[in-house]
Design a protein around this motif. Structure first.
Motif: not given
Lengths: 245, 251
Positions: A75, A79-81, A86, A88, A90-91, A126, A128
């Protein structure tokens, strides 16, 4: 951005690097105690975290179990940041799903899945902070995490992106270079044998230039391999010092 | 530099907090919009990093619960929303707070509230002025100096203290194992002055009213101590200036 020179006359890129130069790579294995394997990598400003759970019993429907090898489940989540604007979701959006499938394809080529039949290996990545080369950073982080989990692999999987500007192949593209619209290529390589695990390009590039770009990406991936190898050896040395005493 | 009338520039400030074995990352993001200044919280614990159960949509329930709790603890006095106003009834800043849960090691709500408070402390809002054209159309302009910013006051931002009832006593900052033994917990949201802004009981078990009062008193006491140490830590980090080493996971 109009007027932004990606490669100056002296051969310097926007961030001052040379055409074939990689960004600074720093990595650490064993970041989380709870997961079976984890790793964190920083490639310039791109930061990626990879976590591996497995091999364990298939979660969900037993019918998905493969009788002769393990199932690799990936997966990709950012991250949104992670980006300047920004994000909306994340996945679950198309790009993340596609990248998850690409990661799965990459690691199915490298992990010795025949050693763990009827089981599942989960790789969660993920992002970041995204500053170009997110797929490459994810693959490099996931390689380290799989090694940290002790899952046997054929070889390291090292990835790098490459682009083509003004007749020169650039490696390890940053976000500015990726957004410029020039052709770019993502390559995942198994360095010892020189085999390509994944090759992806979605732009128009003349076939005469393809070999040059491919060679540049492969060279950069071998450079990444040297760094990752050093990180793994350092980690094993630290762990053996802790166990030895 | 200038931004449009709607959906202008965003800034994001990211901090990562390891609290025992729980890792959370909090970030605040600003954007310009029309309407009332508001504060929006989104929890992304659907990161499968924390546990494989959070893959796909698995973590959404927990995420919604945490987001709703955070929205509740921020009441009228916590943040000075008036400072987020650019021009009255026209433009204002919207503050988005995103929390990413990286590892679950127990005491989730406390770690998240600390991360949110620290991220808000770290937030810098760029100074903008509104230029008016001859036709009356307004344009927002950012100042040229990138360090010309306003800081938010996080004096009254509360922190959550979770008290878990185990047997006849209660504990704060429970680990995963301690949480598994406790039947009921009380979430108390405390400001630095010891004012309780929100209280919630979670868990399958039931609590005696006497124990609720005891737990609340402990929560207030612990909350005040937590606020003072967090404040001193944040100020110490701030005083190191822009040259401070950003360590993150590599340290």
């Amino acid at each position: 951005m109009a007027g932004l020179e990606l490669l100056s006359d002296q051969g310097y890129r926007v961030d001052g690097r040379r055409a074939g130069e990689l960004r600074k790579i720093q990595a650490r294995m064993g970041v989380f105690a709870q997961a079976d394997g984890s790793a964190y990598i920083e490639q310039g400003n791109t930061k990626a975290l990879a976590v591996v759970y497995g091999p364990h019993e298939i979660r969900g429907s037993r019918s998905r179990a493969l009788p002769d090898r393990a199932l690799v489940n990936c997966q990709y989540s950012s991250a949104t940041f992670s980006t300047a604007e920004r994000k909306r979701r994340p996945h679950g959006d198309r790009k993340s799903c596609e990248l998850g499938l690409q990661l799965r394809q990459t690691f199915e080529a490298a992990i010795l899945t025949q050693l763990h039949p009827r089981s599942q290996i989960d790789i969660y990545v993920q992002v970041l902070q995204a500053d170009g080369g997110t797929y490459a950073a994810c693959v490099n982080a996931a390689t380290l995490a799989v090694l940290d989990a002790g899952i046997p692999m054929r070889d390291f999987v090292c990835a790098c992106s490459a682009g083509f500007v003004d007749g020169t192949a650039l490696t390890d593209l940053s976000h500015v270079e990726e957004a410029s619209g020039s052709p770019q290529l993502a390559l995942a390589l198994l360095p010892a044998s020189g085999q390509i695990a994944l090759l992806e390009m979605d732009a128009r590039l003349h076939e005469d230039h393809l070999e040059q770009v491919l060679e540049a990406a492969a060279q950069a991936a071998r450079g990444v391999h040297t760094l990752l190898d050093r990180v793994v050896r350092q980690h094993v040395r630290e762990a053996s010092i802790l166990l030895g005493d | 530099m200038s931004g449009g009338q709607q959906g202008g520039r965003c800034h994001a400030f990211f901090i990562s907090i390891p609290l025992g074995k729980a890792h959370t990352a909090g970030c605040s993001c600003l954007s310009v919009c029309k309407g009332l200044p508001c504060f929006s919280c989104a929890i992304l614990c659907s990161s499968a990093n924390a546990t494989p159960e959070f893959e796909g949509r698995g973590g959404d329930d927990l995420g919604t619960e945490i987001a709703n709790t955070l929205a509740r603890i921020f009441n009228k006095g916590s943040l000075d929303l008036k400072s987020l106003c650019i021009s009255p009834r026209e433009h204002c800043w919207v503050l988005y707070v995103d929390v990413l849960l990286l590892e679950c090691g127990g005491n989730l709500f406390d770690a998240i509230s600390i991360a949110v408070k620290a991220a808000l402390f770290n937030t810098r809002i760029p100074r903008v002025h509104v230029l008016e054209d001859e036709e009356g159309s307004k344009e927002i302009e950012l100042s040229d100096d990138p360090y010309d910013c306003i800081q938010l006051s996080v004096e009254n931002v509360p922190c959550i203290i979770t008290l878990c009832k185990i047997g006849y006593r209660h504990v704060v900052d429970a680990t995963l194992q301690e949480e598994a033994c406790s039947l009921a917990s009380l979430l108390v949201s405390v400001t630095n002055k010891g004012v309780v802004t929100c209280m919630r009981k979670v868990g399958k078990g039931s609590l005696d009213p006497e124990s609720i009062f005891e737990m609340m008193e402990t929560g207030e006491r612990v909350g005040k101590a937590l606020h003072s140490s967090l404040q001193s830590l944040l100020h110490k980090e701030e005083s190191l200036g822009p040259k401070r080493q950003k360590v993150g996971f590599l340290g």
